[in-house]
Every structure is written in C-alpha cells, then in structure tokens.
Design a protein around this motif. Sequence first.
Motif, PDB file in Angstrom:
ATOM      1  N   ILE A  65       2.371 -38.365  72.923  1.00 23.10           N
ATOM      2  CA  ILE A  65       2.640 -39.314  74.321  1.00 23.10           C
ATOM      3  C   ILE A  65       4.126 -39.088  73.986  1.00 23.10           C
ATOM      4  O   ILE A  65       4.773 -39.087  72.275  1.00 23.10           O
ATOM      5  CB  ILE A  65       2.088 -40.221  74.460  1.00 23.10           C
ATOM      6  N   VAL A  66       4.941 -37.999  74.762  1.00 25.36           N
ATOM      7  CA  VAL A  66       7.057 -38.770  74.472  1.00 25.36           C
ATOM      8  C   VAL A  66       6.969 -39.384  75.704  1.00 25.36           C
ATOM      9  O   VAL A  66       6.945 -39.251  77.197  1.00 25.36           O
ATOM     10  CB  VAL A  66       7.254 -36.697  75.042  1.00 25.36           C
ATOM     11  N   PRO A  70       7.352 -39.701  82.409  1.00 27.47           N
ATOM     12  CA  PRO A  70       6.811 -40.794  83.048  1.00 27.47           C
ATOM     13  C   PRO A  70       5.087 -39.921  83.267  1.00 27.47           C
ATOM     14  O   PRO A  70       5.373 -38.372  83.103  1.00 27.47           O
ATOM     15  CB  PRO A  70       6.954 -40.685  84.656  1.00 27.47           C
ATOM     16  N   PRO A  71       4.222 -40.673  82.703  1.00 24.78           N
ATOM     17  CA  PRO A  71       2.463 -39.807  82.913  1.00 24.78           C
ATOM     18  C   PRO A  71       2.660 -39.251  84.807  1.00 24.78           C
ATOM     19  O   PRO A  71       1.720 -38.262  84.451  1.00 24.78           O
ATOM     20  CB  PRO A  71       1.742 -41.397  82.666  1.00 24.78           C
ATOM     21  N   ILE A  81       0.958 -32.646  76.536  1.00 22.78           N
ATOM     22  CA  ILE A  81       2.619 -32.684  75.278  1.00 22.78           C
ATOM     23  C   ILE A  81       0.965 -32.520  73.795  1.00 22.78           C
ATOM     24  O   ILE A  81       0.910 -33.152  73.139  1.00 22.78           O
ATOM     25  CB  ILE A  81       2.889 -33.766  75.343  1.00 22.78           C
ATOM     26  N   THR A  82       1.612 -30.885  73.250  1.00 22.02           N
ATOM     27  CA  THR A  82       0.858 -31.311  71.973  1.00 22.02           C
ATOM     28  C   THR A  82       1.172 -30.925  70.565  1.00 22.02           C
ATOM     29  O   THR A  82       0.992 -31.698  70.071  1.00 22.02           O
ATOM     30  CB  THR A  82       0.178 -29.034  72.481  1.00 22.02           C
ATOM     31  N   ALA A  83       2.615 -31.220  71.175  1.00 21.55           N
ATOM     32  CA  ALA A  83       3.533 -31.141  69.685  1.00 21.55           C
ATOM     33  C   ALA A  83       4.527 -32.030  70.405  1.00 21.55           C
ATOM     34  O   ALA A  83       5.206 -31.400  70.989  1.00 21.55           O
ATOM     35  CB  ALA A  83       3.156 -30.516  68.620  1.00 21.55           C
ATOM     36  N   ASP A  84       5.390 -32.479  69.235  1.00 21.58           N
ATOM     37  CA  ASP A  84       6.984 -33.217  70.001  1.00 21.58           C
ATOM     38  C   ASP A  84       7.547 -32.653  68.224  1.00 21.58           C
ATOM     39  O   ASP A  84       8.035 -33.190  67.429  1.00 21.58           O
ATOM     40  CB  ASP A  84       7.018 -34.658  69.322  1.00 21.58           C
ATOM     41  N   VAL A  85       8.161 -31.620  68.442  1.00 23.13           N
ATOM     42  CA  VAL A  85       9.064 -31.164  66.849  1.00 23.13           C
ATOM     43  C   VAL A  85      10.898 -30.575  66.915  1.00 23.13           C
ATOM     44  O   VAL A  85      11.199 -29.710  67.595  1.00 23.13           O
ATOM     45  CB  VAL A  85       8.336 -29.508  66.481  1.00 23.13           C
TER      46      VAL A  85
END
Length: 509
Positions: A65-66, A70-71, A81-85
């Motif tokens: 979740i970022v 907003p949802p 979202i699969t990754a926050d890198v």
Amino acid sequence: MQLGALLLERKLLKPNQLDAALREQEVTGARLGRILVRNGFLRQRVLMEVLHEVAPQALHEESVIVPSIPPRVLRESRSMITADVGPQIYVASMRPAPVVKAMLAPYLAGRDIVFTPCNPARLQDYLDSLVEESPGPRQGGGWERLIRAAMDKDASDIHIIPRHASYTVMLRIQGVLHLEHEGEIEEYTSLASRIKDQARMDMAERRKPQDGGFSVEHNGRIVYLRIVALPTTDGERIVVRLLDPDSMNLGLDDLGITGLSDWRKAVSRPHGLCLICGPTGSGKTTTLNATAREMDFNERAIYSVEDPVEYRIAYAGQVNINNSVGLDFSQGVKTFMRADPDVIIVGEVRDIETARNAIKAAETGHLVIATMHTGSILGAVGRLRDIGVDAHELVHLLRGVMVQRLVRKVCKACGRAGCALCRGTGYKGRTIVSECTYLPNEASVGRLLEGSRTWKTIVEDAVAQMERGVTDHKELHRVFGAEVDDAIDEARSSASTTNASREVLCTAS
C-alpha cells in the motif's frame, strides 16, 4: 545466495547475519528475504530495492500500500502496487499504461512508474482489501478498515474516545493527533466490544484499566497491536499502539543523532552504564534497538527487561515484566546476572532497587544500557542522585548519556506548502534532536556531577537543524515551547556579537 552475496557486497548485511539467516532457512524453508526482515537484519524497503536488481520477477508476487495514492484512484485505474522502491513505483494493471500513469502521477511527486505483469485474480483480491477513504467503523469489517487506514497513514496510535452522545477516533501521525472519524455511540459500543474480544480482555469489566493485544498482517509483515482500555466518565477510552517492526528496523546512522560518534564510543565499552533519556514517545526504544542490533550477537549475549517488549531483537533474551508474579525490572536484572550476560538492557530505571541492580551489573563487568524519563543530561544525573545512587558509584561506572526528542521534518517535495506526499501537513518523516556526552574517565564524570556542561544542548541542536532546513520554527515551538525562542534569541545575539567583533578587528587591521 545471489541475494545474500549482493547484500554483503553492499555492506547492507553482516556475514554472521547472513549465516544465521541461511541456517534458519534450512530448517524452516522460508524465503531468505522474509527471514532477514523478520530478524531485523534488513528493512523491507531495502529488500525490495535489491530484489528489483537481482530478481525483478519476485516483485510480481508482492503487493504493498502506498499511502499517498487514494484507494478510489487504484480502483478506478484497476491497478495494484507491487513494490515501492525508492524513486520507482511498480504497478500491475488491467488498463492501458498511459491511462494509469496519468491517473497515478499526481499522487507520486515525480516518481517513476514501472509496469509489471498482472495476475487478474491477485489484482481483484488487492482491490477488495483496500480501505475506504472514510475509514470510520461501520457494519461489515469497519474495525479492519480502521486498522488498515491507520497503518497506511503511518499512524503510531489510534485513540477511540467515547463522549456524551457520540464518539471520536483520532490517529497520532508523526507525533500529532488528527481527527479521523466521528460516529454514533452505538457504533462505539460495537467497536469497543470487538477490540476487547480480539485483545482477549474481560468483556464485562468496564471499571478497571485493562491491557491486551494481538497481531495483524500488513504489507507482507506482522504488526503487533497493543491495546489499553481506560475507564473514563463517558466510558472506556481505548488506545491502540501500532508496533510495526519495519519502522523500528533502523540503523543508528538513519536516526539523525548529532552526537552519534560519542554514543558509539560509550556503548563500545565492555562494561559500565549508558543512559538513553527522554519523555514518552521520544524514540528511546528505536535508539535502544538500533544500538543493540549493531552489536555482534555471536560475541555478546544480550538480555533486556521491558514493560512490555514491543519489538524483537534477534537472538536477544527479552523479558516482559510481570508484577503479578514478582518479576519487575529489578528482579529481571538480578536474574540476568546468573545467565552469562554481556549486555543488559533495562527498559526503565524508575526506583532505587532497579538502579542498585543496574549498578551492580555494571560493577561486575557488564555493559548496562537503560532508559530514563528526563529532559537533559544534567537532569538524568540529578534523577539518579534523587533515587539514591551515590556519586562515587557513578564516577566509576557512567560511560555516556544521551537525551533525545522527535521532531517532524519539512516535506522535501513541497517545502511546507502541503502536497499529496505529506497529506497536506507540510511535514514528512521525523528525526531525532539530541544532546549526548561520552564520559571516558572518572575526571569527566566528576565534572558532570559538578554541573559542568561541555556539549551542545538538545534545544541548541534543534535550532541548528532548523537553520539547516531539516525542520522549522513552528515544529520546534510545538515540541519545546518558549524554550526554543529563548535559544534562537541567544544564538542570534551571539552571532551579532561575533560579527561586531570581526568588524572591529577588520577596521583595526
């Protein structure tokens, strides 16, 4: 091993940590990355960044979740979202890439969007799990929505407050309470019962304070919720502390401590007493854990006694105090001394008996690190004297004292103007302001006991960070009040005097 080798090469992991994780993997069969994160050897964000390089396909099976997105936007764009890198966000979507980019970009402050293959079934599960934008408890999973909303906003606490004809939910975010929801009193009754049931509290008891807790999974990690129910005139006020191990899995270098080299010198000594001081919520536990994680668990046996144990330190013996059976801080320290310790961590020195046993442990060749609720180094020494510790004992044993507070940092994306990244607050993240002294010998402790100060005070450190643009005057005034204004005036007066002296010298020459 490719992942482990890269982590070693970049000095993100120590050889003994990798060896311990691989041994655990042989027994449990769990993913190496998950083991490293669970043991506190590696932050999840760092793991994602490295996986992006060595095994990008692994990111396709993740989801996070970022908070800034907003949802509603994720649902409309059919995106996960699969990754926050770091500077990149990995997205899986069923809609065309240009459309998704246009919808998500306003919430990402210039970060790059990288698209990954999409599994429709996983995407639907992800979208179904998203929190409603108005996360107040309602029928059908309202409590779960509230928990997830708090975690997505990086809240540290949830306050559920009954009032005369309604109830209020407030979230503590970066040290400040924010109004989140107002609901009917019937809704509160249902919510309170649900929380107490999950926390294994006595459902019928509303006259006495109660403690409890349980765990939930969030973004691939386990978060522990500590619950306190406090009887008030309008009903039970329920406070939920969210204990996210990943947020605590920080190194000392990441905390913003100005006198860090002095602190490291103090805790490198094989025996003696080191103190971390500050009020509740000042980040003492984070600093304590970061200090312990820097120690080699293959060489030093570490024990801690806490009330309660909030975050796990891999391979440390952590003990919860239990007053009902006579296990308090003092008894815990006394017991540790028979368990072959090298380092003893005391959650709080609050009475003479605990202080005596801590001193005894330090005298017998152990390093003791303890916390105290004081606001200055001189105050910490005074507090020890007040509870009965003699000066001659401190002269031989005191190695270092650090006092700290947490202040919010100015959002780099908007410069205090307010944006989606900082949720309109103008602040993003927190840092430590501190004062620290290393006491290498008896003479230095003696000068401290006489009231001599050789270090920059915590308020002076805070003003220095304000001048560097890390934080601002409004935040410092919130934390320190008028004291910071006096420090600013004094600093400006000193600078003015210095400049005048320079002008006189230049004129004379």
